[in-house]
Every structure is written in structure tokens, then in C-alpha cells.
Design an enzyme around this catalytic site. Structure first.
Site, PDB file in Angstrom:
ATOM      1  N   ASP A 136       0.819  -1.211   0.000  1.00  0.00           N
ATOM      2  CA  ASP A 136       0.000   0.000   0.000  1.00  0.00           C
ATOM      3  C   ASP A 136       0.852   1.260   0.000  1.00  0.00           C
ATOM      4  O   ASP A 136       0.330   2.359  -0.127  1.00  0.00           O
ATOM      5  CB  ASP A 136      -0.947   0.008   1.213  1.00  0.00           C
ATOM      6  CG  ASP A 136      -2.246  -0.713   0.903  1.00  0.00           C
ATOM      7  OD1 ASP A 136      -2.497  -0.992  -0.287  1.00  0.00           O
ATOM      8  OD2 ASP A 136      -3.005  -1.008   1.840  1.00  0.00           O
ATOM      9  N   ASP A 459     -10.158  -7.637  11.085  1.00  0.00           N
ATOM     10  CA  ASP A 459     -10.059  -9.051  11.450  1.00  0.00           C
ATOM     11  C   ASP A 459     -11.188  -9.481  12.388  1.00  0.00           C
ATOM     12  O   ASP A 459     -11.842 -10.498  12.147  1.00  0.00           O
ATOM     13  CB  ASP A 459      -8.694  -9.356  12.087  1.00  0.00           C
ATOM     14  CG  ASP A 459      -8.280  -8.344  13.141  1.00  0.00           C
ATOM     15  OD1 ASP A 459      -8.977  -7.331  13.300  1.00  0.00           O
ATOM     16  OD2 ASP A 459      -7.270  -8.577  13.816  1.00  0.00           O
TER      17      ASP A 459
HETATM   18  O1  LIG Z   1      -3.756   0.725   4.825  1.00  0.00           O
HETATM   19  C1  LIG Z   1      -3.205  -0.260   5.313  1.00  0.00           C
HETATM   20  C2  LIG Z   1      -2.937  -0.381   6.689  1.00  0.00           C
HETATM   21  C3  LIG Z   1      -2.293  -1.517   7.165  1.00  0.00           C
HETATM   22  N1  LIG Z   1      -1.916  -2.506   6.320  1.00  0.00           N
HETATM   23  C4  LIG Z   1      -1.214  -3.702   6.850  1.00  0.00           C
HETATM   24  O2  LIG Z   1      -1.909  -4.261   7.917  1.00  0.00           O
HETATM   25  C5  LIG Z   1      -1.021  -5.008   8.740  1.00  0.00           C
HETATM   26  C6  LIG Z   1      -1.294  -4.733  10.192  1.00  0.00           C
HETATM   27  O3  LIG Z   1      -0.960  -3.410  10.540  1.00  0.00           O
HETATM   28  P1  LIG Z   1      -0.173  -3.032  11.875  1.00  0.00           P
HETATM   29  O4  LIG Z   1       0.034  -1.578  11.832  1.00  0.00           O
HETATM   30  O5  LIG Z   1       0.979  -3.934  12.062  1.00  0.00           O
HETATM   31  O6  LIG Z   1      -1.276  -3.293  12.964  1.00  0.00           O
HETATM   32  P2  LIG Z   1      -1.258  -4.259  14.227  1.00  0.00           P
HETATM   33  O7  LIG Z   1      -2.078  -3.612  15.274  1.00  0.00           O
HETATM   34  O8  LIG Z   1       0.083  -4.718  14.599  1.00  0.00           O
HETATM   35  O9  LIG Z   1      -2.088  -5.445  13.625  1.00  0.00           O
HETATM   36  C7  LIG Z   1      -2.998  -6.264  14.313  1.00  0.00           C
HETATM   37  O10 LIG Z   1      -4.304  -5.706  14.245  1.00  0.00           O
HETATM   38  C8  LIG Z   1      -4.815  -5.487  12.921  1.00  0.00           C
HETATM   39  C9  LIG Z   1      -6.200  -4.908  13.015  1.00  0.00           C
HETATM   40  O11 LIG Z   1      -6.967  -5.585  13.960  1.00  0.00           O
HETATM   41  C10 LIG Z   1      -4.812  -6.788  12.137  1.00  0.00           C
HETATM   42  O12 LIG Z   1      -5.228  -6.533  10.826  1.00  0.00           O
HETATM   43  C11 LIG Z   1      -3.418  -7.337  12.135  1.00  0.00           C
HETATM   44  O13 LIG Z   1      -3.360  -8.535  11.400  1.00  0.00           O
HETATM   45  C12 LIG Z   1      -2.965  -7.576  13.561  1.00  0.00           C
HETATM   46  O14 LIG Z   1      -1.645  -8.091  13.576  1.00  0.00           O
HETATM   47  C13 LIG Z   1       0.395  -4.619   8.318  1.00  0.00           C
HETATM   48  O15 LIG Z   1       0.963  -5.687   7.604  1.00  0.00           O
HETATM   49  C14 LIG Z   1       0.150  -3.421   7.433  1.00  0.00           C
HETATM   50  O16 LIG Z   1       1.110  -3.328   6.437  1.00  0.00           O
HETATM   51  C15 LIG Z   1      -2.187  -2.403   4.965  1.00  0.00           C
HETATM   52  O17 LIG Z   1      -1.846  -3.284   4.196  1.00  0.00           O
HETATM   53  N2  LIG Z   1      -2.829  -1.288   4.503  1.00  0.00           N
END
Ligand SMILES: O=c1ccn([C@@H]2O[C@H](COP(=O)(O)OP(=O)(O)O[C@H]3O[C@H](CO)[C@@H](O)[C@H](O)[C@H]3O)[C@@H](O)[C@H]2O)c(=O)[nH]1
Ligand SMILES: [Mn+2]
Length: 724
Positions: A136, A459
Site C-alpha cells: 500500500d 479481522d
Molecule cells: O492501509 C493499510 C494499513 C495496514 N496494512 C497492513 O496491515 C497489517 C497490520 O498493521 P499493523 O500496523 O501492524 O497493525 P497491528 O495492530 O500490529 O495489527 C494487528 O491488528 C490489525 C487490526 O486488527 C490486524 O489486521 C493485524 O493482522 C494484527 O496483527 C500490516 O501488515 C500493514 O502493512 C495495509 O496493508 N494497509
């Protein structure tokens, strides 16, 4: 030899008994809570407002506890047998692997590269795997890094398989594994050195790419020329194609940066997942999809096999399993989990407990999905003739002839029959169409099919929709752990993450709403001390034993659970403390932001969490001093906990100096109120230190002023309230 299926099950279900003593205590807690409620109820008249508020909070706590008990009462565990799977299933089903990344700065490409390498190297027939990376950030640096990674994969994957390496993310492998010449063969030592050399070169290229790539746009990078990351057409590149479909080659690797336009909403991660689903549907259309965040490398090379044991095994036993979830685990953890965000115990107790009911919730990463379920199929909806009418399909899945064809095949349960294995390239034209920014407008995407839109925690919502249809899910906890990621490192990061998570739960459940009674309960002792009233029985009354015993059972009970799973006292205390701090900050703000959203005053946004910048060898960690200490910034999220702390401090000072107003009859504040207030101060200790801290470790002056202002208002109002 007997029937292999009977002798050699793919998995075993192991009911875990909750220890009897624990169960007895659980019931005693319910009993005590109820008796406290009854006692309060019959004394409501003789006490004032504080008593009523305490009654309402405790009513909530009791209901909440009963609900929790229902969840954790019958936990189960699965043991999976990959070796039986390999023996029994002649042709394993194909799996499409999705990796999402969103920002080359917050999520350094070398992290994504390691995740991808670990996935390309898993133990599974490689002609059954394809790895799709969604970017993204639309970054040429990420793309370039993946191209270089695919070259390195050509030697890395065979090396891992030849020597049965367990840790297949090179940065971890080389930081953990050094060679000792006495045990290792000469051949291994040579290859190991070569691998390490090549990996270091790869790191260097990725490192330098930030400077190089833009000035050096060769034909492959032309698509990235003059690109704005929020306004650009789709870029899809097949980085590596496993042309001959060698079972021991390297799986396909495909790069996708979906189209973005300023005026169309792109739905953050959920949107990215849906594009991945559609593009992969055209190219490889595997019946199963494994999705991981860019920082979650595969820590156990047999993960796909483990997940398949459950998927296929449960199917054989006629259970409708929609997804297999691996727990989220983290590497380089700070000692004793200072921010309380590892959720070990949550998985251990709630996750396994849910396993005994309908299965764990979907956690967004480390999860193997059934494509049919993502396409909206219900378990009882096996007769899908109606669904397969072309108008219905187009309305749900959008107007792409090729894609509709692949959907039909998926829903009919044909496993990639017409997708020509010899060329994933063939479908790129259609792939551009399905990855355009308006493709899913007015279709079922984000609502009936795919990942659900409108929540920053797609999720939770997506998983719940699936469970609501009657599907079950399974938690798979192999040894060694399946995936490892970086946890939010500290400071405001983990609070932002919590705020995001909390808002979705509020939406669906009551998770974050819990913060309101919890906060009221935390303010009560301060209020009582200030106004010289009480909300708890006097220490010399017999009734006082009830809250005291409840308090002890609750905290000692969780402490024992922590120790039982091998965690430290410190970790227990950190988690206890952080749960209070979170309630007063991130959860409160999540509730507020959901209210704003309900009123139509704000939009959901997804703030990406910073992924740690790691070092491949043991160069010191520059932020050592900050590690494990809460760092502050001027976010309003810190105002509420600071206010709460100032209130308790004021209340305690007033009480000790005897500056309270005279009590009405015998209902003045007593020892228990003082102890409660001190307990809150203890829980908010990091903020107390923050009041005096310097730099990032100090609460900004303005935040303190705001908090002081709020406390003064509260003080004034409670004085007035106590006069009437
Ligand atoms: O516009 C976006 C925003 C995020 N992501 C991806 O989403 C994932 C999760 O983002 P992160 O910032 O790491 O969030 P976390 O809070 O660590 O993620 C947890 O919480 C998220 C929302 O509940 C879930 O989607 C994730 O799988 C879970 O690991 C990463 O791989 C990002 O690259 C995208 O692809 N596009
Ligand atoms: Mn993350």
C-alpha cells in the site's frame, strides 16, 4: 496394516481440564460477587450516591465475570500430525500466501523481505504455493527489495531444505545460529558462510536502495516513476514464476500495489486483502489462503502442514472449519512484557477456551482461510445453485468475466482446474481490472464477501461474520511457535494499537465498554476521600471481608495463572497495571471515537504500527534506555490517566491532612477508601514517574496542565455535590 486414517489421525482433540481448585475459586467469586450485590441492594437507602454507583459497577463486573466463565470453562487443544498428513494425502491442496505492507518507512522493507523469504521456504510442495505481496506504500524500494530477495531465495530455500534449517527468516537465523567447527561438516560450514555473505549483500542492497532506486529507474521500475503513493494506477509484477511447476523449485512471487485515488476510499488493510483475494483468484486460485502481516515471519517451517492437518482433518470429521488461527507471538520481547501487550494469557485461556465453543476469533495475521468461506459461503449452504446465477455473481463479485469464472470454480469446490499452471502472467490484464480502486463499488466486497470494511480492525469483524454463519475455527499451537512478529515497541505506539483494537470490540462486543465501570470504580475512592463519604463497608464490619477476599482471589488467582504458564511475577504486575492504564486511556478514547463515528462526526482510520528496526548482527540497541519505559507525547490519550492520578494524589493529601468536610453520620471515608486510592496510584506509577521525568519519559507540561485543570473542575464539582 489397518486403516491408515483410523490409526493415524491428522489431529487429536485434547480437552484441557481447568484445574478443580481454580474452578472452585471461580464459583466462589461468583458467589461473593452476588452476595456483595445483595448486601448493597438492601443498604442502598442508608447510603448515598456513591453506594449506588458502586452497585452498578459491581453489577457489571459480575455479569462480565459470568460471561468470561462461560468462555473459559471447557478449553480444548489440538495436537497436529504433519507426518501423517504427508503419508495419507497424495496431493496436498494449493495455498495462496498473502503478505501486506503499507509504508516503507514505518515497515522497513528488510522486514518484509525476511517474512517473504521465510514463507517461500516453508515445507510444502512449492508448486502448490504462491506468495502475493500487497504494497500500500507503492514503493519502488519495497519492490526492488523483493526482486533482490527472490534472487537470494534461489540459494536460500535449497539451503534451508537441504540442512533442514528450522528458522528460515535469515535475519533471525544468522543472529541465533553461529557455526561450531567441531559438530558441523565442512560442506555445511562453507555453505553457511556463503549464505551469510550473500544475505549481508542483500541487506546492503536493500539499505542502499533508498538512495539508488529513484535515480536509476530501469524498465522494470518505470511504473514507479513520478508516483504519488496515494494517487496512482495499479502496479502488478510477477517477480518470480515457478514456470515448470517444479515441486522443489521456488514458489511464485507476485508484487501488487493496488490502484489508489484521492477521492475513493481504499479501506486500509481490508481493501488490500480483498485485492489480494481477487488477483490471486485470477492467477492461481488456491482453495486456501494464508495471510500474514509483513513483520510476521514463519518461525516453524511446517506451519502450512500443521494448518492443513486441522483443515482437512476437521473436514473429514464433518466439522465446518472456516479458518485455522495461529497465536500471535513476538520476538525480542522486552523482559516481563512492560506494556502488557503480548497477550500470552489471553491466548492461553480465552483462545483455548473459545476453542471449546466455536473456535478462536480471527486475529488478522497467521491465519489460514478457506476461500469458499471468504466468498460468502455458509456451512449449510452447500446447495449453491441459486448463488451461481451470473447476475447474482456479478452483483456480488463485480464485473470481470475471468474473475466470475474463477469464483464459480471455487464455489463449486473445483480445485484450480482451469488455471493454467504454466503461466500466471496470462491473467495480468484481468488482474489490473480487479485491482482498480472502484472495482468493488456497489458489489458485495467488504460486506457479504471478502474482508469487511468500515472497521479499523477488519479481522475481528470478518471473523465474527464467519462465526455468525455457523462456521467453526481452530486454534493451532505448534511447537516451535508458528509465526513471530515485532510487537509495538513502546511509547504511544502500543496505545494507538490498543485504541484501534478496542474500537472494533466495542462495535461488536462490550470489550472496551468495560472501561467505563472500571473508570468509575477507580474514581470512586478519590471522590469518597474528597467528600468524606464511603463506597465500601467499614473495615470492622463483617461485610468488608467480601470485597477484600474478592480482591485477593482475583489478583492472586491471575498471578498463579501467570506463574503456571512460566511467566514472571513482574510480567503479571506489568499486565495488571497496563490493563488499568489502558482502560483509562486507549479504551476510553476508543469508546469516544466510536460514539463520534455513530454520530457521523468522524471516519475510521487505520494507523499503521511502527515495526522495529532490527540489526542482523549484535550491534547494540540504541534505544536501550527507552526500552520498557512508557514514553509520552502530547497525545490527548495521556490526559485522562494523568487526571486520574492527580485526583488520587489530591484526595490522599486531603485525607492525610484531615482537610475533608465533616462526615454525615458514620458514613465517612475509611481505611478501605484510602487503600483503594493508594492501589490506583500504584497502578499508575509510570505516570507518577512521568510527572517528574525528562524528555520523552516525562509527561508534557501542557498535558499536565490540562489534567490539573480537569482535576480542579472535578474537585469543585464534588465539593458542591457534597454540600447538597
Ligand atoms: O492501509 C493499510 C494499513 C495496514 N496494512 C497492513 O496491515 C497489517 C497490520 O498493521 P499493523 O500496523 O501492524 O497493525 P497491528 O495492530 O500490529 O495489527 C494487528 O491488528 C490489525 C487490526 O486488527 C490486524 O489486521 C493485524 O493482522 C494484527 O496483527 C500490516 O501488515 C500493514 O502493512 C495495509 O496493508 N494497509
Ligand atoms: Mn503489527
Amino acid at each position: 496394516m489397518g486403516n491408515p486414517t483410523a490409526d493415524q489421525p491428522l489431529y487429536e482433540e485434547i480437552p484441557l481440564k481447568r484445574v478443580t481448585l481454580r474452578r472452585v475459586l471461580d464459583i466462589i467469586v461468583v458467589f461473593l460477587q452476588l452476595s456483595l450485590l445483595v448486601y448493597r441492594f438492601f443498604n442502598l437507602n442508608s447510603h448515598g450516591f456513591t453506594w449506588l454507583l458502586a452497585f452498578l459497577c459491581e453489577l457489571w463486573f459480575t455479569l462480565d465475570w459470568i460471561l468470561t466463565l462461560c468462555i473459559i470453562w471447557t478449553p480444548i487443544d489440538y495436537k497436529t500430525h504433519p507426518d501423517h498428513l504427508i503419508k495419507q494425502v497424495a496431493e496436498l491442496p494449493a495455498v495462496d500466501i498473502f503478505v501486506t505492507t503499507a509504508d516503507p518507512v514505518i515497515e522497513p522493507p528488510i522486514i518484509t523481505v525476511n517474512t517473504v523469504l521465510s514463507l517461500l521456504a516453508v515445507d510444502y510442495p512449492t508448486d502448490k504455493l504462491a506468495c502475493y505481496v500487497s504494497d500500500d506504500g507503492c514503493s519502488p524500494v519495497t519492490f526492488y527489495s523483493l526482486v533482490e530477495a527472490s534472487k537470494f531465495a534461489q540459494i536460500w530455500v535449497p539451503f534451508c531444505k537441504k540442512y533442514n534449517v528450522q528458522l528460515r527468516a535469515p535475519f533471525r537465523y544468522f543472529s541465533v545460529k553461529s557455526i561450531s567447527s567441531t559438530y558441523e561438516s565442512l560442506e555445511f560450514q562453507q555453505e553457511w558462510r556463503k549464505m551469510k555473505d550473500e544475505y549481508e549483500k542483500l541487506c546492503q542492497k536493500v539499505e542502499e536502495a533508498h538512495k539508488l532506486v529513484p535515480s536509476n529507474l530501469s524498465a522494470d521500475y518505470a511504473a514507479f516513476k513520478d508516483i504519488e503513493c496515494k494517487n496512482h494506477p495499479s502496479i502488478i509484477k510477477v517477480i518470480w514464476e515457478n514456470k515448470k511447476a517444479f515441486p522443489d523449485g521456488i514458489p511464485h512471487l507476485i508484487y501488487i500495489s493496488r490502484e489508489k485515488r484521492p477521492n475513493t476510499s481504499h479501506h486500509y488493510k481490508a481493501g488490500a486483502m480483498n485485492v489480494l483475494t481477487r488477483v490471486s483468484g485470477l492467477m492461481t486460485n488456491a482453495p486456501y489462503m494464508l495471510n500474514v502481516d509483513c513483520d510476521m515471519y514463519a518461525n516453524n517451517p511446517k506451519i502450512v502442514l500443521h494448518a492443513m492437518c486441522l483443515m482437512l482433518g476437521l473436514k473429514q470429521n464433518e466439522s465446518n472449519c472456516a479458518f485455522v488461527q495461529f497465536p500471535q507471538m513476538f520476538y525480542d520481547e522486552l523482559k516481563d512484557d512492560p506494556f502488557g501487550n503480548k497477550m500470552v494469557l489471553t491466548y492461553e485461556i480465552i483462545g483455548r477456551g473459545m476453542g471449546g465453543i466455536q473456535g478462536p476469533v480471527y486475529a488478522g495475521t497467521g491465519c489460514l482461510h478457506n476461500r469458499q468461506v471468504i466468498y460468502g459461503l455458509s456451512p449449510c449452504n452447500r446447495d449453491i445453485k441459486e448463488k451461481l446465477r451470473n447476475e447474482v455473481l456479478e452483483q456480488q463479485f463485480g464485473y470481470s468475466e475471468e474473475f466470475i469464472k474463477s469464483v464459480t470454480e471455487t464455489l463449486c469446490g473445483l480445485e484450480n482446474t482451469t488455471i493454467s499452471q504454466d503461466s500466471v502472467w496470462g491473467s495480468t490484464k484481468a488482474a489490473y481490472k480487479v485491482s482498480s480502486s472502484c472495482y468493488d463499488h456497489n458489489t458485495g466486497w467488504g460486506n457479504q464477501v471478502g474482508w469487511i470494511y468500515g472497521s479499523a480492525t477488519e479481522d475481528v469483524v470478518t471473523g465474527m461474520r464467519i462465526h455468525a454463519k455457523g462456521w467453526i475455527s481452530a486454534l493451532c499451537v505448534p511447537d516451535p511457535p508458528a509465526f513471530m512478529g515485532c510487537s509495538a515497541s513502546g511509547g504511544p505506539e502500543f496505545m494507538i494499537q490498543r485504541k484501534r483494537q478496542s474500537s472494533a470490540y466495542t462495535w461488536n462486543l462490550i470489550w472496551a465498554l468495560r472501561c467505563i465501570p472500571a473508570l468509575c470504580y477507580a474514581v470512586l475512592p478519590a471522590y469518597c476521600l474528597i467528600t468524606n463519604t464511603s463506597f465500601l463497608p467499614k473495615v470492622n464490619e463483617a461485610a468488608a471481608m467480601v470485597p477484600i477476599v474478592l480482591f485477593l482471589i482475583q489478583y492472586i488467582g491471575t498471578l498463579v495463572s501467570y506463574l503456571r504458564v512460566g511467566l514472571s511475577v513482574r510480567a503479571w504486575w506489568n499486565n495488571t497495571r497496563m490493563s488499568k492504564i489502558n482502560a483509562a486511556s486507549s479504551q476510553l478514547f476508543a469508546v469516544l471515537s466510536v460514539i463520534l463515528k455513530l454520530l457521523g462526526l468522524s471516519e475510521t482510520v487505520f494507523e499503521v504500527t511502527q515495526k522495529g528496526q532490527f540489526t542482523s548482527n549484535d550491534e547494540g540497541n540504541s534505544t536501550e534506555a527507552d526500552a520498557g519505559v512508557i514514553t509520552f507525547n502530547d497525545s490527548p490519550i495521556f490526559v485522562s490517566p494523568t487526571t486520574l492520578l492527580l485526583l488520587q494524589l489530591t484526595a490522599l493529601v486531603l485525607a492525610f491532612l484531615g482537610l475533608q468536610p465533616p462526615a454525615h453520620g458514620s458514613h465517612g471515608a475509611g481505611l478501605l477508601e484510602i487503600m483503594c486510592s493508594m492501589w490506583v496510584v500504584l497502578c499508575f506509577w509510570p505516570f507518577l514517574k512521568g510527572l517528574f521525568g525528562k524528555g520523552k519519559q516525562g509527561i508534557p507540561f501542557l498535558t499536565v496542565c490540562k489534567a490539573a485543570g480537569l482535576s480542579l473542575i472535578f474537585l469543585h464539582l464534588s465539593k458542591r455535590a457534597s454540600m447538597v
